[in-house]
Design an enzyme around this catalytic site. Structure first.
Site, PDB file in Angstrom:
ATOM      1  N   GLU A 373       0.816  -1.220   0.000  1.00 57.79           N
ATOM      2  CA  GLU A 373       0.000   0.000   0.000  1.00 57.79           C
ATOM      3  C   GLU A 373       0.850   1.272   0.000  1.00 57.79           C
ATOM      4  O   GLU A 373       0.545   2.236  -0.704  1.00 57.79           O
ATOM      5  CB  GLU A 373      -0.957  -0.002   1.203  1.00 57.79           C
ATOM      6  CG  GLU A 373      -2.143  -0.966   1.078  1.00 57.79           C
ATOM      7  CD  GLU A 373      -1.781  -2.426   1.283  1.00 57.79           C
ATOM      8  OE1 GLU A 373      -0.632  -2.714   1.687  1.00 57.79           O
ATOM      9  OE2 GLU A 373      -2.639  -3.291   1.045  1.00 57.79           O
ATOM     10  N   GLN A 395      -7.934  -2.596  -0.869  1.00 56.70           N
ATOM     11  CA  GLN A 395      -8.805  -3.777  -0.931  1.00 56.70           C
ATOM     12  C   GLN A 395      -9.853  -3.691   0.189  1.00 56.70           C
ATOM     13  O   GLN A 395     -11.023  -3.970  -0.033  1.00 56.70           O
ATOM     14  CB  GLN A 395      -7.968  -5.042  -0.817  1.00 56.70           C
ATOM     15  CG  GLN A 395      -8.697  -6.258  -1.325  1.00 56.70           C
ATOM     16  CD  GLN A 395      -7.732  -7.311  -1.819  1.00 56.70           C
ATOM     17  OE1 GLN A 395      -7.028  -7.923  -1.027  1.00 56.70           O
ATOM     18  NE2 GLN A 395      -7.718  -7.534  -3.128  1.00 56.70           N
ATOM     19  N   PHE A 396      -9.415  -3.289   1.345  1.00 55.14           N
ATOM     20  CA  PHE A 396     -10.304  -2.935   2.453  1.00 55.14           C
ATOM     21  C   PHE A 396      -9.719  -1.658   3.069  1.00 55.14           C
ATOM     22  O   PHE A 396      -8.497  -1.512   3.141  1.00 55.14           O
ATOM     23  CB  PHE A 396     -10.354  -4.048   3.511  1.00 55.14           C
ATOM     24  CG  PHE A 396     -11.130  -5.262   3.065  1.00 55.14           C
ATOM     25  CD1 PHE A 396     -12.456  -5.438   3.444  1.00 55.14           C
ATOM     26  CD2 PHE A 396     -10.542  -6.220   2.255  1.00 55.14           C
ATOM     27  CE1 PHE A 396     -13.176  -6.551   3.021  1.00 55.14           C
ATOM     28  CE2 PHE A 396     -11.258  -7.329   1.823  1.00 55.14           C
ATOM     29  CZ  PHE A 396     -12.579  -7.499   2.204  1.00 55.14           C
ATOM     30  N   ALA A 397     -10.597  -0.773   3.538  1.00 55.57           N
ATOM     31  CA  ALA A 397     -10.119   0.497   4.118  1.00 55.57           C
ATOM     32  C   ALA A 397      -9.119   0.248   5.244  1.00 55.57           C
ATOM     33  O   ALA A 397      -8.216   1.051   5.469  1.00 55.57           O
ATOM     34  CB  ALA A 397     -11.299   1.310   4.642  1.00 55.57           C
ATOM     35  N   ASP A 398      -9.288  -0.870   5.937  1.00 58.94           N
ATOM     36  CA  ASP A 398      -8.387  -1.220   7.053  1.00 58.94           C
ATOM     37  C   ASP A 398      -6.919  -1.201   6.619  1.00 58.94           C
ATOM     38  O   ASP A 398      -6.042  -0.866   7.402  1.00 58.94           O
ATOM     39  CB  ASP A 398      -8.711  -2.622   7.582  1.00 58.94           C
ATOM     40  CG  ASP A 398     -10.183  -2.797   7.875  1.00 58.94           C
ATOM     41  OD1 ASP A 398     -10.549  -2.942   9.042  1.00 58.94           O
ATOM     42  OD2 ASP A 398     -10.986  -2.768   6.910  1.00 58.94           O
ATOM     43  N   PHE A 399      -6.668  -1.598   5.368  1.00 58.16           N
ATOM     44  CA  PHE A 399      -5.278  -1.784   4.939  1.00 58.16           C
ATOM     45  C   PHE A 399      -4.583  -0.471   4.578  1.00 58.16           C
ATOM     46  O   PHE A 399      -3.397  -0.454   4.272  1.00 58.16           O
ATOM     47  CB  PHE A 399      -5.211  -2.784   3.776  1.00 58.16           C
ATOM     48  CG  PHE A 399      -5.816  -4.111   4.149  1.00 58.16           C
ATOM     49  CD1 PHE A 399      -5.573  -4.653   5.402  1.00 58.16           C
ATOM     50  CD2 PHE A 399      -6.646  -4.797   3.276  1.00 58.16           C
ATOM     51  CE1 PHE A 399      -6.146  -5.864   5.780  1.00 58.16           C
ATOM     52  CE2 PHE A 399      -7.224  -6.002   3.646  1.00 58.16           C
ATOM     53  CZ  PHE A 399      -6.972  -6.537   4.901  1.00 58.16           C
ATOM     54  N   HIS A 440     -11.363  -6.148   8.896  1.00 62.99           N
ATOM     55  CA  HIS A 440     -12.082  -5.961   7.621  1.00 62.99           C
ATOM     56  C   HIS A 440     -13.378  -5.193   7.853  1.00 62.99           C
ATOM     57  O   HIS A 440     -14.328  -5.351   7.103  1.00 62.99           O
ATOM     58  CB  HIS A 440     -12.409  -7.321   6.973  1.00 62.99           C
ATOM     59  CG  HIS A 440     -11.211  -8.052   6.471  1.00 62.99           C
ATOM     60  ND1 HIS A 440     -10.358  -8.737   7.289  1.00 62.99           N
ATOM     61  CD2 HIS A 440     -10.719  -8.201   5.216  1.00 62.99           C
ATOM     62  CE1 HIS A 440      -9.391  -9.281   6.571  1.00 62.99           C
ATOM     63  NE2 HIS A 440      -9.583  -8.976   5.307  1.00 62.99           N
TER      64      HIS A 440
END
Ligand SMILES: Cc1ncc(C[n+]2csc(CCOP(=O)(O)OP(=O)(O)O)c2C)c(N)n1
Length: 634
Positions: A373, A395-399, A440
């Site tokens: 990222e 891919q997910f906001a978490d990442f 996630h």
């Protein structure tokens, strides 16, 4: 000679500290000369000679170091922390590593625009320990980008010797693991640096690929001027002192009869005069004055919102379709727009937003990325620097936490620091109520609304999502675009089939009522709508913020003046969330209109749990009605 002069000025207390490149000049001069003037170069804090070789007038450099207007940052950043498109130099941020990924993006821009150009980027050996180094080299290799990665191995990273920095003989050997070529070059020999680099640059222009170069050199002075070199053994100083690149080259030129002592003296006088005249200009220049309005205005690149009215044809589609269709239309509109993300190409992304895009726009513009990222956000910045636009799909906001540094430090601060836009949209599939556990499900908008320089959109409906995404992509500023996963496939709406835009900073009033103001965004809007539907006796204004930065405080103030009561519903846990700031602003500015305390309803102060019963209790949707009722009865 500039640095010698600066040393005197430092002792006289006339300038602040800087990072000396004495003993390493051959690398900066050789690399810069091997590039064409229109090719980008990304120096570090020790590369004064990159700036002088590119011909920046000295008074501008001196003004930069003194924080004056003739510098490059209006006094907002120091020494070498700046870039200038006029000289195709892109300066560092203090965090060292991110610029390696920025170089990738610039080089990608060159490849996509069919320019036969190389990009050179510098790092110290200390910087190679950062994850950004690994990410940038890996990306460049996978994508065959014409980047010359230059490691200046000068023996020490601040006080840390190389043996405590890495555990291999040569850093150049790492190239093998990335599938790229590498060279070890005597960094103190200007002829070797220049001839080898010129040859490499010529090859890379014809056949794009990255190359790793380790320049062996030594840091003769302290980490920064005034910090000393006590920890460096004397014999190393003596040994490397003999290898000084300038005196050795001078001796060589004398021996070859190219220079004479008279010519050297004449050159010295000429350069000294130039330095003194330019220093005088910088010293005579006034200190910068703080104009608060100007300071605030420069945080964002200018953007004039253009209203685009769609035709009358509508389609009944889900949130996920609206985002996909909007993104597709922006790809058609902007030929310079590139989408990057994990599994976004053939696979269409994990939420299928980019399904079919690769066939429509090609693999060059719809790019699968390695899992990196930070490197990709930095590369997106590089594309922007090189005149293109980027949408990055997390891919997910978490990442995004793995790419946090370039978002909040590089993209967010660029325009304020040196007038450079960051034409990047980061798509953020976010949110809970999907049974996906702590990594996630987060809705991490508050990490970004806190940071000046970023814009944040958080639509709750398909119509808003499509129009706001188009605007986000048109806007040259960095935008975090939140898309709630639980709403992707559950919320339908009639949405114009054509391309259209919606303005940032304009909330939507979804319900009109007199007793209370409800403010929310994202999934919270739907929880509030459900609550009002189940309790038709409640007369409330319901405000959907739609964008959080900029924030439509006027809409909130106007409503609170009418209702006298405010409740804010947010999905994020309470502390430090957007609800707290809205509450504070209303208390400060509209206190006299309030008939009760401003209430915030939010998730629990825990990570997001996985099991349904735990998650249901974590989220605020079942607590909302209770607090709403309490406030109505206050
Ligand atoms: C992420 C980060 N951590 C720590 C620092 C503090 N710091 C600034 S320069 C430096 C040493 C850098 O060493 P190297 O990359 O070898 O470059 P050199 O100064 O030797 O040219 C350190 C630790 C920083 N700027 N950024």
């Amino acid at each position: 000679m500039i640095e010698e002069k600066m040393l005197i000025l430092l002792r006289q207390g006339k300038i602040s500290k800087w990072f000396s490149g004495i003993g390493q000049e051959a690398i900066s001069v050789g690399v810069t000369n091997a590039l064409n003037e229109e090719e980008y170069i990304l120096p570090m804090h020790r590369n004064l000679a990159v700036f002088t070789t590119r011909g920046i007038p000295l008074y501008r450099l001196f003004s930069q170091w003194q924080g004056k207007m003739n510098g490059f940052t209006k006094g907002r950043d120091r020494s070498f922390h700046f870039g200038t498109q006029d000289y195709k130099i892109i300066g560092m941020i203090s965090h060292l590593g991110p610029q390696l990924g920025v170089a990738d993006g610039i080089a990608l821009g060159d490849v996509l625009q069919n320019k036969k150009a190389v990009t050179a980027v510098f790092t110290g050996e200390g910087g190679t320990s950062e994850g950004d180094f690994h990410e940038a080299l890996n990306i460049a290799s996978v994508w065959s980008l014409p980047v010359i990665f230059c490691i200046e191995n000068n023996g020490y990273g601040l006080s840390t010797p190389t043996k405590e920095q890495y555990n291999c003989e040569n850093l150049a050997d790492r190239a093998l693991g990335y599938g790229m070529e590498s060279y070890i070059i005597d960094g103190n020999n200007i002829i070797e640096v220049y001839t080898k680099l010129k040859e490499i640059a010529e090859e890379l222009r014809e056949k794009p690929r990255p190359v790793l170069i380790e320049f062996k050199t030594f840091r003769i002075r302290g980490h920064e001027e005034a910090s000393g070199t006590k920890y460096v053994p004397e014999e190393l100083m003596t040994e490397w002192g003999k290898k000084d690149p300038i005196s050795n080259y001078e001796r060589f030129l004398l021996k070859e009869g190219i220079l004479t002592d008279e010519k050297i003296e004449a050159l010295r006088v000429e350069i000294e005069t130039e330095i003194n005249e330019n220093l005088k200009l910088a010293f005579e220049e006034d200190e910068v004055q703080s104009e608060p309005e100007q300071e605030l205005q420069d945080v964002y690149a200018p953007f004039e919102y253009q209203e685009t009215n769609p035709g009358s044809v509508v389609e009944h589609i889900r949130l996920v379709d609206a985002i996909s269709k909007g993104l597709k239309q922006s790809m058609e509109k902007h030929s310079s727009l590139v989408i990057m993300g994990q599994d976004v190409a053939d696979y269409g992304g994990v939420f299928k937003i980019t399904e079919g895009f690769m066939d429509a726009f090609g693999k060059e513009r719809v790019r699968n990325t390695p899992i990196c990222e930070s490197g990709i956000v930095s590369a997106a910045m590089g594309l922007s620097i090189n005149g293109m636009k980027a949408v990055v799909e997390m891919q997910f906001a978490d990442f995004v936490s793995s790419g946090f540094n370039p978002v909040v430090n590089y993209l967010a601060k660029s325009h304020y620091r040196w007038n450079e836009k960051a034409d990047v949209v980061i798509r953020m599939p976010c949110g809970g109520d999907v049974g996906a556990g702590p990594f996630h499900s987060q809705t991490n908008e508050a990490w970004f609304t806190k940071t000046p320089g970023l814009k944040v959109a958080y639509p709750a409906f398909p119509y808003d999502a499509k129009g706001l995404l188009a605007t986000a992509i048109n806007d040259p500023n960095p935008v975090l675009f939140f898309e709630h996963k639980a709403l992707y496939r559950s919320i339908y709406q009639n949405v114009p089939a054509d391309y259209y835009t919606l303005p940032f900073g304009k909330a939507a009033k979804l319900k009109e009522g007199g007793d209370i103001t409800i403010v929310s965004y994202g999934a919270g809007v739907h929880w509030a709508l459900d609550t009002l539907e189940r309790n038709p006796d409640i007369s409330a204004d319901l405000i959907d913020l739609r964008t959080l930065a900029p924030l439509d405080m006027e809409a909130i103030y106007t409503s609170v003046e009418k209702t006298g009561k405010l409740i804010i519903l947010q999905e994020d846990s309470m502390f430090g969330g957007i609800a707290s700031d809205i509450s504070a602003m209303v208390m400060e500015n509209k206190f006299k209109y309030l008939d009760g305390p401003v209430k915030r309803v939010a998730s629990m102060e825990t990570p997001i749990p996985f099991a349904k019963k735990l998650e249901d209790n974590y989220l605020p949707k079942n607590r909302f009605y209770v607090v709403l009722k309490e406030l109505l009865e206050y």
